[in-house]
Scaffold this motif. Sequence first.
Motif, mmCIF file in Angstrom:
data_model
loop_
_atom_site.group_PDB
_atom_site.id
_atom_site.type_symbol
_atom_site.label_atom_id
_atom_site.label_comp_id
_atom_site.label_asym_id
_atom_site.label_seq_id
_atom_site.Cartn_x
_atom_site.Cartn_y
_atom_site.Cartn_z
ATOM 1 N N LYS A 32 2.388 1.721 -3.449
ATOM 2 C CA LYS A 32 1.364 2.157 -4.407
ATOM 3 C C LYS A 32 1.055 3.641 -4.271
ATOM 4 C CE LYS A 32 -3.225 0.869 -6.118
ATOM 5 N NZ LYS A 32 -4.375 -0.066 -5.952
ATOM 6 N N SER A 33 1.078 4.127 -3.036
ATOM 7 C CA SER A 33 0.711 5.533 -2.801
ATOM 8 C C SER A 33 1.902 6.485 -2.850
ATOM 9 C CB SER A 33 0.021 5.662 -1.439
ATOM 10 O OG SER A 33 0.914 5.306 -0.391
ATOM 11 N N ASN A 34 3.108 5.947 -2.881
ATOM 12 C CA ASN A 34 4.305 6.788 -2.833
ATOM 13 C C ASN A 34 4.682 7.265 -4.240
ATOM 14 O OD1 ASN A 34 6.938 7.851 -2.570
ATOM 15 N ND2 ASN A 34 7.338 6.537 -0.800
ATOM 16 N N PRO A 35 4.627 8.551 -4.503
ATOM 17 C CA PRO A 35 4.938 9.052 -5.852
ATOM 18 C C PRO A 35 6.405 8.863 -6.240
ATOM 19 C CG PRO A 35 4.693 10.865 -4.308
ATOM 20 C CD PRO A 35 4.260 9.638 -3.581
ATOM 21 N N LYS A 76 4.847 -0.414 -7.708
ATOM 22 C CA LYS A 76 3.646 -0.269 -6.896
ATOM 23 C C LYS A 76 3.379 -1.467 -5.986
ATOM 24 C CE LYS A 76 3.273 3.673 -8.712
ATOM 25 N NZ LYS A 76 3.762 4.821 -7.906
ATOM 26 N N ALA A 131 0.827 -1.204 0.000
ATOM 27 C CA ALA A 131 0.000 0.000 0.000
ATOM 28 C C ALA A 131 0.862 1.256 0.000
ATOM 29 C CB ALA A 131 -0.930 -0.012 1.223
ATOM 30 N N GLU A 132 1.968 1.217 0.747
ATOM 31 C CA GLU A 132 2.881 2.362 0.792
ATOM 32 C C GLU A 132 3.548 2.584 -0.564
ATOM 33 O OE1 GLU A 132 5.367 5.505 1.850
ATOM 34 O OE2 GLU A 132 3.553 4.723 2.817
#
Length: 290
Positions: free
Chosen positions: A35-38, A43, A32-33
């Motif tokens: 996936k959300s980390n630009p 992902k 999840a981290e």
Amino acid sequence: MAAAAGIGTDEEALVKAVADIKTPADLSKIDAELKSNPNSEYKSVKELVAGELGYFDRSYQEEIAKKFIELGLPNYLNDGIIPATETKPQPAQPDRSSQTGTTEGQSLSQGKITVNSDKSAPLVVVFGGTDVGGRVSGDYMYDYFKQDTLPDTTTFIANSSRIDGAQAWSEISGLGLTPVKKILYLFSGGYLPGMSLLNRVDPTEWAAIYLVDIWIGRNLTTKNFYTKLAADFPDKVKYYYTGGENSAGGSANLAAKRQIIATVNRSKGSDSHMGANDIAVTDLVNDIRA
């Protein structure tokens, strides 16, 4: 992310990072981290492993795959699915390090230590290999270092091959011991925390360093570290290996294995990876008693 950053991949750091994942729930949080980390190119851990490890990294892929099997996720690297399951607590392993008489067992964060009542007793530090048959090395190394094997020593046995070697030494040093001699014993995957420790404690401080079918692989850093260690200290380093003259055996690096054998003054072969411990521990006991 750090293992995959920059030019090239730090394969050993990637393996260690995956080895530190404790539960499927932890893996879900990591995915999840990512996936959300630009700032993350990948992902999920599945994507990262697939993107960073190729055909010539099969030994690293196998180590990582074994970890996901241990987590109960044998298909994760293929489908990336983490089933929602209830995590069951694992039964506590018995503290097999406790001994009677002149020794006392203590648990440290990186392993267990059997402390001799004589603070100047020889100190043996053991870093074991990867999990075998569902058992961590902090359990199965006691098959070789039994209660009566080294009754006149203080013996530390690491919880697993995934410990921090430098941290282990820091905790051992804090016990106020004054050993007449120190012996380091590295088996299989214990090569990695061994490097951490030897970067902290100069090899000259050890009376002997046992390299017992340690994994070397194709990583140049690991190869150069252990071949140089053997070349610099041919009397101090004792090497035990598996495989014939044309087999890499447990080292996974035939050239490095040959180089160490040719360099050190004591090297012995074994018919099996685990059996190398029987030969090495017998020599270690005799060396201490000599």
